[in-house]
Design a protein around this motif. Structure first.
Motif, PDB file in Angstrom:
ATOM      1  N   ILE A  52       0.732  -1.329   0.211  1.00  0.00           N
ATOM      2  CA  ILE A  52       0.001  -0.136  -0.034  1.00  0.00           C
ATOM      3  C   ILE A  52       0.830   1.252   0.127  1.00  0.00           C
ATOM      4  O   ILE A  52       0.056   2.300  -0.231  1.00  0.00           O
ATOM      5  N   PHE A  53       2.052   1.174   0.175  1.00  0.00           N
ATOM      6  CA  PHE A  53       2.996   2.328   0.186  1.00  0.00           C
ATOM      7  C   PHE A  53       3.860   2.462  -1.299  1.00  0.00           C
ATOM      8  O   PHE A  53       4.560   3.270  -1.384  1.00  0.00           O
ATOM      9  N   SER A  54       3.715   1.489  -2.150  1.00  0.00           N
ATOM     10  CA  SER A  54       4.092   1.558  -3.391  1.00  0.00           C
ATOM     11  C   SER A  54       3.852   2.463  -4.408  1.00  0.00           C
ATOM     12  O   SER A  54       2.616   2.521  -4.600  1.00  0.00           O
ATOM     13  N   ARG A  55       4.862   3.231  -5.096  1.00  0.00           N
ATOM     14  CA  ARG A  55       4.276   4.312  -5.980  1.00  0.00           C
ATOM     15  C   ARG A  55       3.791   3.390  -7.269  1.00  0.00           C
ATOM     16  O   ARG A  55       3.097   4.099  -7.881  1.00  0.00           O
ATOM     17  N   ARG A  56       4.509   2.198  -7.374  1.00  0.00           N
ATOM     18  CA  ARG A  56       4.058   1.662  -8.731  1.00  0.00           C
ATOM     19  C   ARG A  56       2.666   0.947  -8.644  1.00  0.00           C
ATOM     20  O   ARG A  56       1.982   1.280  -9.717  1.00  0.00           O
ATOM     21  N   ILE A  57       2.168   0.580  -7.487  1.00  0.00           N
ATOM     22  CA  ILE A  57       0.722   0.397  -7.160  1.00  0.00           C
ATOM     23  C   ILE A  57      -0.214   1.406  -7.500  1.00  0.00           C
ATOM     24  O   ILE A  57      -1.229   1.389  -8.200  1.00  0.00           O
ATOM     25  N   ALA A  58       0.364   2.420  -6.866  1.00  0.00           N
ATOM     26  CA  ALA A  58      -0.621   3.736  -6.941  1.00  0.00           C
ATOM     27  C   ALA A  58      -0.570   4.274  -8.386  1.00  0.00           C
ATOM     28  O   ALA A  58      -1.893   4.598  -8.795  1.00  0.00           O
ATOM     29  N   LYS A  59       0.378   4.410  -9.057  1.00  0.00           N
ATOM     30  CA  LYS A  59       0.467   4.519 -10.491  1.00  0.00           C
ATOM     31  C   LYS A  59      -0.287   3.683 -11.325  1.00  0.00           C
ATOM     32  O   LYS A  59      -1.101   4.162 -12.317  1.00  0.00           O
ATOM     33  N   GLU A  60      -0.344   2.645 -11.184  1.00  0.00           N
ATOM     34  CA  GLU A  60      -0.974   1.518 -11.821  1.00  0.00           C
ATOM     35  C   GLU A  60      -2.493   1.727 -11.640  1.00  0.00           C
ATOM     36  O   GLU A  60      -3.494   1.609 -12.741  1.00  0.00           O
ATOM     37  N   ILE A  61      -3.090   1.942 -10.319  1.00  0.00           N
ATOM     38  CA  ILE A  61      -4.375   2.280 -10.232  1.00  0.00           C
ATOM     39  C   ILE A  61      -4.734   3.508 -10.755  1.00  0.00           C
ATOM     40  O   ILE A  61      -5.883   3.530 -11.443  1.00  0.00           O
ATOM     41  N   CYS A  62      -4.178   4.401 -10.859  1.00  0.00           N
ATOM     42  CA  CYS A  62      -4.215   5.745 -11.467  1.00  0.00           C
ATOM     43  C   CYS A  62      -4.595   5.487 -13.048  1.00  0.00           C
ATOM     44  O   CYS A  62      -5.390   5.982 -13.498  1.00  0.00           O
ATOM     45  N   ASN A  63      -3.784   4.868 -13.708  1.00  0.00           N
ATOM     46  CA  ASN A  63      -3.644   4.638 -14.978  1.00  0.00           C
ATOM     47  C   ASN A  63      -4.950   3.769 -15.307  1.00  0.00           C
ATOM     48  O   ASN A  63      -5.570   3.951 -16.543  1.00  0.00           O
ATOM     49  N   GLU A  64      -5.428   2.835 -14.425  1.00  0.00           N
ATOM     50  CA  GLU A  64      -6.448   1.962 -14.837  1.00  0.00           C
ATOM     51  C   GLU A  64      -7.717   2.815 -14.756  1.00  0.00           C
ATOM     52  O   GLU A  64      -8.700   2.460 -15.687  1.00  0.00           O
ATOM     53  N   ILE A  65      -7.853   3.524 -13.675  1.00  0.00           N
ATOM     54  CA  ILE A  65      -9.191   4.441 -13.689  1.00  0.00           C
ATOM     55  C   ILE A  65      -9.100   5.300 -14.799  1.00  0.00           C
ATOM     56  O   ILE A  65     -10.302   5.579 -15.359  1.00  0.00           O
ATOM     57  N   VAL A  66      -7.767   6.046 -15.320  1.00  0.00           N
ATOM     58  CA  VAL A  66      -8.162   6.885 -16.459  1.00  0.00           C
ATOM     59  C   VAL A  66      -8.558   6.187 -17.709  1.00  0.00           C
ATOM     60  O   VAL A  66      -9.235   6.491 -18.320  1.00  0.00           O
TER      61      VAL A  66
END
Length: 195
Positions: free
Chosen positions: A176-190
């Motif tokens: 839950i602290f991973s920048r890669r995970i956060a970026k992946e979630i944001c990309n999929e939402i977009v």
């Protein structure tokens, strides 16, 4: 997009703040409720009902949301969607290091109904597996790490009806602290919003 982040056992909504801030920086409206009691003693059903009540209180009863569940929070999110009619308002569901197929660590002697429900082949996990058809309109993702010593085996986070993706991240909570995970979630939402 309205995003709800669900913490895992022995945590509060505060543990999701880093991920929440990263999603907010991408323009999403985020809510990270605290589900109590923290140890899941009343079971997944109780936690999911409380989650639903908090979502309704913050976003109303009809707004579409993206749901992100970490660890046991992913199972709570599934119960909310599959058994409490939450799937009708969820467009995407991201489970992060969630024991979809149970974890042998849940056999440790701790007096919590919620932990016992996370054992492989528990009645609750079998019931959820049988009712996955209600998730047909929800885009499902399961992100996990093979270096996870809480979900045993770590491959238990693979979910047959989801898009599964593994990340080399050391330890369970680090997901839950991973920048890669956060970026992946944001990309999929977009991508989903543009479709």
């Amino acid at each position: 997009m309205k995003v709800v982040l669900v913490h895992g056992i022995f945590n509060t909504g505060h543990v999701m703040r880093v991920l929440q801030k990263r999603l907010q920086a991408s323009g999403h409206e985020c809510f990270s409720p605290t589900i109590s009691p923290f140890d899941g003693r009343h079971g997944i059903e109780h936690a999911a009902k409380e989650l639903g009540q908090q979502i309704d209180a913050i976003f109303g009863v009809d707004a579409n949301i993206v749901l992100v569940g970490f660890s046991m929070g992913g199972i709570v999110g599934r119960y909310y969607m599959q058994r409490l009619n939450g799937a009708r308002r969820v467009s995407q569901f991201f489970s992060l290091s969630t024991p979809h197929n149970g974890s042998y660590l849940a056999y440790l002697p701790y007096p919590s109904k919620g932990i016992k429900q996370l054992r492989p082949n528990s009645d609750l996990l079998v019931e959820l597996a049988k009712s996955e058809a209600v998730l047909e309109g929800v885009k499902l993702y399961s992100y996990w790490t093979p270096i996870d010593f809480t979900i045993v085996p770590s491959s238990s986070s693979c979910w047959r009806v989801a898009e599964n993706k593994s990340f080399i991240i050391i330890l369970h909570l680090s997901v839950i602290f991973s920048r890669r995970i956060a970026k992946e979630i944001c990309n999929e939402i977009v991508l989903s919003s543009a479709a």
